[in-house]
Scaffold this active site. Sequence first.
Site: not given
Lengths: 343, 343, 343, 343
Positions: D150-152
């Site tokens: 995921g991005c975070y």
Amino acid sequence: MADKTRIAILGASGYTGAELVRLLARHPHVEIVALTADRKAGEQMSDVFPHLVMLDLPTLTSIDQVDWSGVDVVFCALPHATTQVVLAGLPAHIKIVDLSADFRLRDPSAYEKWYGHPHQAIELQKEAVYGLPEFYRADIAKARLVANTGCYVAASIIPLVPLLKAGVVEPDPIVIDAASGVTGAGRGAKEANLFAEVSEGFHAYGVGGHRHSAEIDQELTVAAGREVMPSFTPHLLPQNRGILATCYVRGDAEAVHRALKEAYAGEAFVHVLPFGRTPATRHVRGSNHCLIGVVADRQPGRAIVISAIDNLVRGASGQAVQNMNIMMGWPETTGLEQLPLFP
Amino acid sequence: MADKTRIAILGASGYTGAELVRLLARHPHVEIVALTADRKAGEQMSDVFPHLVMLDLPTLTSIDQVDWSGVDVVFCALPHATTQVVLAGLPAHIKIVDLSADFRLRDPSAYEKWYGHPHQAIELQKEAVYGLPEFYRADIAKARLVANTGCYVAASIIPLVPLLKAGVVEPDPIVIDAASGVTGAGRGAKEANLFAEVSEGFHAYGVGGHRHSAEIDQELTVAAGREVMPSFTPHLLPQNRGILATCYVRGDAEAVHRALKEAYAGEAFVHVLPFGRTPATRHVRGSNHCLIGVVADRQPGRAIVISAIDNLVRGASGQAVQNMNIMMGWPETTGLEQLPLFP
Amino acid sequence: MADKTRIAILGASGYTGAELVRLLARHPHVEIVALTADRKAGEQMSDVFPHLVMLDLPTLTSIDQVDWSGVDVVFCALPHATTQVVLAGLPAHIKIVDLSADFRLRDPSAYEKWYGHPHQAIELQKEAVYGLPEFYRADIAKARLVANTGCYVAASIIPLVPLLKAGVVEPDPIVIDAASGVTGAGRGAKEANLFAEVSEGFHAYGVGGHRHSAEIDQELTVAAGREVMPSFTPHLLPQNRGILATCYVRGDAEAVHRALKEAYAGEAFVHVLPFGRTPATRHVRGSNHCLIGVVADRQPGRAIVISAIDNLVRGASGQAVQNMNIMMGWPETTGLEQLPLFP
Amino acid sequence: MADKTRIAILGASGYTGAELVRLLARHPHVEIVALTADRKAGEQMSDVFPHLVMLDLPTLTSIDQVDWSGVDVVFCALPHATTQVVLAGLPAHIKIVDLSADFRLRDPSAYEKWYGHPHQAIELQKEAVYGLPEFYRADIAKARLVANTGCYVAASIIPLVPLLKAGVVEPDPIVIDAASGVTGAGRGAKEANLFAEVSEGFHAYGVGGHRHSAEIDQELTVAAGREVMPSFTPHLLPQNRGILATCYVRGDAEAVHRALKEAYAGEAFVHVLPFGRTPATRHVRGSNHCLIGVVADRQPGRAIVISAIDNLVRGASGQAVQNMNIMMGWPETTGLEQLPLFP
């Protein structure tokens, strides 16, 4: 690398300079061998533009430190006036794409009128070719010096020139209402370009007589075969990139659309949208593409033609690479295949 | 509080509703007694608009829960069509400022043409007064129902009507190239208004025949005493608030400037800048002021007139309060003294 | 006007200066009699800030042109160091609210450490009162010189001081992760603050040891009764106004919430949201309000406390007016009733 | 084209879908043969994303219209939960890069806790490989299903995992204060993501217990060899792209810097800046690069580590292409050479 074309970028510390690096660093036939920025000589490009930290680039130098014997092509992104003096002094073997306004006006007296001083390199002006690739491709292929079209001008004449050539619109009145992202104003530290002075607001500037008018008039006049002098108002947008030109013309909207479809059939970088659709600057961001839309005004006999470009790419550095490709005999899209970045 | 005028705001969960609350909560002569939002009935205004958390406001209700006997003035910020039905059912003692488009077109057939269905409250339409305060002040003072001018329309007709009345510009051609911040599109959850679809970009919409054209035509035609149908193109700006209208007219620019100075001498909310200066939307943000600039085009006999307003204030809620002030016989600036918020 | 308090604003050409004008021009008890801006002396305020064109204001002058005998209160928005020299020279009858950092550090050696030179007005420093109204109200009421709290500092200590005083959080470790709109950097023409360098991006600055740390430490240490030295990292937001401070503390979240509710019960400008809700900077824009939210971290025994202010209002000019109100014995909210402007 | 790898993109009408098209359309070894978007089946990609108008792409279809026999690799950008069902039904010859959260948590009970329902494809979960290329390269090369980080999480674990592995920071306390551009929230038409609700403001969300915490914990725990549970607060930035993670750790800052330099020496996409410099999201925009900076806190024994990525590229689609390159045995940077677009 021995057989790569060797590039120098003069004025590499501005936004068009950085954009040239972005494009040329991934161009398969060239190698960047010199980057100049007089006030930042000795610094690394990644100090000036941290987004280029992943590249291995020459250190910034002053112009007089460049070894011209090792340079094949110069991209010049210097301020106007300075440009004339520098380019007049370059060795004859070097091909030049100039991004300044210095060599765009064929008539030296027009230059003097708008820039307030006589042109310093009139001989060079005589051999310069005007750098709108789709209009002057054959001349560009033979040129030593190409004067890259200005950003507002590209956005204005790409839609209007074919219409005047085809005679489907009247040469007068034409209104060009245009708006640009703030990178068009360069990287100079001016109060007017601070975030807090630009964001959340919109205004016109240079109203009634912007310098770029002369260049627009020149090309529309050539196209129409008679003098054309549109109203032209630039505005400043609270965004980084993009020019939208909304052009109001007299003519049959469907004929206008047909003329543009024909003119740009087969062009890689100019796309005429289906009749009635209009473009947005965000849909060309970071790319060399120009989108054009045509709509019929509710007033019969009037049409609205809207074009969108990225001012730093199609309006400056991308078009400059396109011009170089033509000058060098390479496919015109080489190194310019990047798709728009949205959002 | 007993002697304060009691206000109901219908459609309080939109941006113009919230802006009405911002202004009316600090208005010295009024008290907000009802806030409606059918889909959010039962919620607190501070749930819907956290920036109003410091106010003690009525709970949101549905329209049919309002006790009209306790209401003196209604501000209606409902969608068009719904508005007609709701307002036609209000008791006769209630004064109304309507922010929708429903009662702006005097000709019911024009309404039907642009909105696609017959007008549902033709009797009410007959008594409605068009709500551009500087033009219709005397009528507004006597009105029960005022149809607040639309945002694009206010930005367009404030500069143009005095010019047509004074006969200093030709009625044709006129080009109005306008751009608005995104709050003009309301708070509805539409993909087109997402941050990622609006920021860093600019585009035209409703090109060739936007609904607001009819309202512009109506007022310019009255002013000119003959039919006027300008080209009008709205654009969407990557900003929250503000409309800039750049108007291209035929006429002597200095005469244009003089006519505007005369027309607005003594007006509290309309300011004509010195000749040659032009306004920016950011300089009216959050205020009820309209700034106007006039410049001579480089084409002799043409002028460029530019106006700037905040679409939510002068183009909607602030103008509505101004209209209420006139209807109630209060000084026109009451509750509207806020200065622009810049940056 | 004879009985109005006469105000001079020193350094009126910056954003905090303009914001002081916005607030004071509508303040019922004061009259602006002098505006200084050394480099713009002779210009009108509306040339420098066109959003103030509707006001009738004194012409900008240099500081040495001010007739101090006609001035009751000075707001000083000059750069640090200059401030010391100017304020030390003012007549004794003048009350002063200083917006610079010059008089905020009670310990002259702390000033010297962070600013690199000895303090030039140590006597004045001794009488200066630290200007966080909710904490030092009684002292401010008696002060001649109030050192207005800095913007990051206000956002940090308003939530943290009551917690340390109440002993509901541990003094160490505390992390303050804060972000500010770009107006906090002033109106100076710096490349780093250009629109194109700020928009569409986010970064930290002054990491590890920002000057404002000393002021934060000072106030947290007073509150805790022992040395406190939090980690503090400021970031630059692509927006004009607003500071959000996200604070990580050790303590029971519900006790933290209760302590804040108690500390700020009855305060006009500080609002503690219901437990679990957190604030946004856009909801205080243009207002003097501070919103605070408290949430329990998923790690038991840790809480996250978030505050939001407008850096130009609660973090500078609005707080300065609040301090003046206290110094003059007026109700603290006088002239500060503006509601947040959203969107 | 016969020897190109045939790609299907499921969920092509979202931002990560469009970004996959942008990258894959210029990837030399692949051909896009299917694009699905159930609610937009039958439309052209250029209707949904006008910035792709210059490409010749398959018409959008529903998932059940795809001929799987002609597909070699699937990129899945569907919502979570739906993803499980769809991927469990794909033929065994298809390699999959999944951009959803469905297969990232190795422990099905962790999935159930955070997503509120039992995992529907536990067998598939068992063979899924976690898709952070720099950490799991060897496993990815052999995988059939890769669960893209995921991005975070990518922004958080790229800087932190090597530090925990090297033992140069303490596993507790760690604070990760992160902020993301709004494209991370997808293209759904939600009020909270409107321009007017996002611009000119900043706020935290999911405070205290965001879903992505579980994925962060999982990877930090593996790295540390003991349970790690940092404080993690995401914030929403008024910008399209970019995540900045500001991480507060206990450890010697120079040792931290050394450990990161060593861990990422030779990596094409992760760049550790010189000690004391910190990154900005704008300098990775549109690229697959991650920049990391390390600074010593003024508190001895504490360090601040900051990373920047483009959430749509390194945090989603670019990383997905990087994973595909590894799965297919191609050089990892193939098709990912684009430089950041600045400004």
